[in-house]
Motif scaffolding. Structure first.
Motif, PDB file in Angstrom:
ATOM      1  N   THR A 113      -7.520   4.785  -3.896  1.00 41.54           N
ATOM      2  CA  THR A 113      -8.253   6.061  -3.990  1.00 41.54           C
ATOM      3  C   THR A 113      -9.480   5.918  -4.882  1.00 41.54           C
ATOM      4  N   GLN A 143      -1.738   3.129  -4.126  1.00 43.08           N
ATOM      5  CA  GLN A 143      -2.528   4.200  -3.519  1.00 43.08           C
ATOM      6  C   GLN A 143      -3.558   4.749  -4.502  1.00 43.08           C
ATOM      7  N   LEU A 197       0.804  -1.225   0.000  1.00 43.59           N
ATOM      8  CA  LEU A 197       0.000   0.000   0.000  1.00 43.59           C
ATOM      9  C   LEU A 197       0.834   1.270   0.000  1.00 43.59           C
ATOM     10  N   SER A 198       2.150   1.147   0.199  1.00 45.56           N
ATOM     11  CA  SER A 198       2.995   2.342   0.167  1.00 45.56           C
ATOM     12  C   SER A 198       3.323   2.770  -1.256  1.00 45.56           C
TER      13      SER A 198
END
Length: 544
Positions: A346, A342, A336-337
């Protein structure tokens, strides 16, 4: 004396003869003798004659300025009014000798005739210049009317009625057309309406506070344009007024909140909507217009009205959002980094809870809007011109593919999607979709009789999309053909730098996929998808 008596008896007999029945003797309509008949008999006779007369159903040839139009009587309401015709026949004086010809009473729908004739012959003559009053800032400007030459609906109707049953073409004349509002009346409206209206603000006073309507908002919402007859009827356009003072209204109004679906413990839950309070500007418009023309009191008292939600809980209950119809998951690398991950999350957060009503089409681009930095998206690899390069929103294609497959296996109608240029093994071949704002979109239509609710979920390595509704199909499956026309990648060396992303290269190929819709133990229908993947070059970042 004997001769005189004979004459008297003859006249008496003749008088009795010509007055028998409701229709005087000697009366004819459309060549039918109605003399001595009752009204009912006369009406039946006329209807029989009309039914046998081909002219009453044949298309009418209408000529305007050398242009022809062929119109069917039924399409323009052209007909003989039998009852009115009988009444006219009965009202006349009898004729002892010869005949009295009564013309049939013809009716036509003048508005339908005018519309049909205008569509058929197009623009003829010279259009009338309509009057108006426009505003430049707060300064009203009079636009005076100018006469034109064209079709007059009433004159056209009279001409067609008179010439319909003549057997030849009906020649419709053009007439000089004048606006219902004259130049002098336009100037008067400037003095009595336009100028006073913007001379000072208006005030709407309510229990929740006051709203000031500035002159600029009055100018934007005051309508002083003419209708098609050239008549100016001053009015306040409630919609334009609401737009002009939206910020001021927000201080006294409370928007209604629609009922909506949320997710609790992984299942849809309905949250009831709430009533709002607002000003009914449409109802206030006449009072506002009156006040705008006043030099004294320019304050209107108003009561806030209750505004019910457009969508209530009862309506949501009826949509049949009761079971998970399909779910689809794809995997992504990087955790998720990663900016790419991301972006996927989103988009998933944005789409979660989207409700698509029966018959409506969902557009991912329209639903999310532009996916830029301001919306929280980051730079990640995207394919542009056949090359992988950093771009804002990279990775949203993986969410798009996951959403596409969820709706695909729900059996919903595919409206628009485009697979990637290159094949990536994290996606199912052929049935996958890219997206790029604003040119490439993903759309599906809810062609079921039930509502469709979209749920999303994610982990550090997966994205899942589920569709909640009521099942239409027992199952939806896919069959793939073998890959064919396989092509090998080439090697491309690009200058090293932040815009160069190296790849190991992928083969290209063509493949088919069939979507199978199952019902009651058999395949009800099949839908074919075919795509040709280009070979992805082996990009090497180094010297040119």
């Amino acid at each position: 004396m004997i001769i005189g008596g004979i004459i008297a008896v003859t006249l008496a007999a003749g008088t009795f003869y010509v007055f028998r029945g409701d229709i005087p003797y000697g009366t004819t309509v459309l060549g039918a003798d109605l003399g001595g008949l009752s009204r009912t008999e006369a009406a039946d006779t006329i209807r029989t004659r009309l039914a046998a007369d081909a002219r009453t159903t044949a298309a009418v040839d209408i000529q305007v300025e050398g242009r022809g139009a062929t119109l069917r009587p039924a399409d323009i309401g052209l007909a003989v009014d039998v009852d009115a015709t009988v009444a006219g026949a009965a009202a006349g004086s009898p004729k002892l000798f010869g005949e009295r010809v009564v013309a049939p009473v013809v009716t036509v729908d003048a508005e339908r005739l005018d519309t049909a004739l205008t569509e058929a012959v197009g623009t003829v003559g010279t259009p009338m210049k309509a009057p108006a009053i426009t505003f430049t800032g707060l300064t009203p400007k009079a636009v005076h009317p100018e006469a034109g030459r064209g079709l007059d609906p009433r004159r056209t109707a009279d001409t067609v009625k008179a010439g319909w049953l003549s057997g030849g073409p009906v020649i419709v004349p053009l007439v000089e057309t004048h606006a219902a509002t004259t130049a002098a009346e336009v100037d008067q409206l400037v003095k009595t309406v336009a100028e006073p209206a913007v001379a000072a603000p208006l005030t709407i006073r309510s229990g929740a506070g006051t709203v000031t309507v500035p002159p600029a908002a009055i100018a934007k919402s005051l309508v002083l344009t003419a209708d098609k007859t050239g008549l100016i009827t001053p009015r306040i356009d409630a919609g334009k007024l609401r737009t002009a003072i939206a910020g001021r209204l927000a201080k006294v109004e409370t928007a209604a909140t629609d009922a909506k679906f949320t997710f609790s413990a992984g299942k849809p839950k309905i949250v009831e909507g709430k009533d709002g309070k607002g000003l009914d500007l449409a109802a206030l418009a006449p009072s506002l217009l009156t006040a705008a023309q006043s030099g004294d009191s320019r304050t209107i008292d108003a009561t806030l009205t209750t505004a019910a939600p457009a969508l209530g809980a009862a309506e949501l209950e009826k949509l049949g959002v009761q079971e998970k119809v399909s779910t689809f998951t794809t995997k992504f690398p990087g955790g998720l980094s990663s900016p790419r991950s991301q972006n996927i999350v989103t988009a998933a957060k944005h789409v979660r809870g989207a409700l698509v009503l029966p018959g409506k089409t969902f557009s991912l681009n329209k639903f999310t809007g532009e996916r830029g930095y301001a919306q929280g998206y980051k730079d990640a690899p995207v394919i542009v011109g056949g090359h992988l390069t950093p771009g804002v929103g990279g990775g949203v294609s993986q969410f798009t593919t996951t959403l596409f497959n969820a709706t695909y296996y729900a059996g919903l109608k595919d409206v628009e999607h485009k697979p990637h240029s290159y094949y990536f093994d994290r996606y199912p071949s052929v049935i996958e979709s890219t997206i790029f704002w604003p040119d490439l979109d993903f759309k599906f239509k809810n062609d079921s009789p039930h509502g469709v609710l979209i749920d999303t979920a994610w982990t550090s390595s997966t994205i899942t999309v589920s569709v909640w509704s009521t099942k239409v199909w027992d199952e939806v499956t896919t069959e793939w053909s073998k890959r064919r026309d396989i092509t090998s990648p080439s090697t491309v060396t690009k200058p090293a730098g932040p815009s160069c992303i190296s790849t190991s290269g992928l083969n290209g190929f063509t493949q088919d996929a069939w979507r199978l819709f199952h019902k009651d133990g058999k395949v009800e229908k099949r839908e074919k998808f075919t795509w040709k993947y280009d070979p992805e070059p082996r990009f090497v970042c180094g010297a040119p």
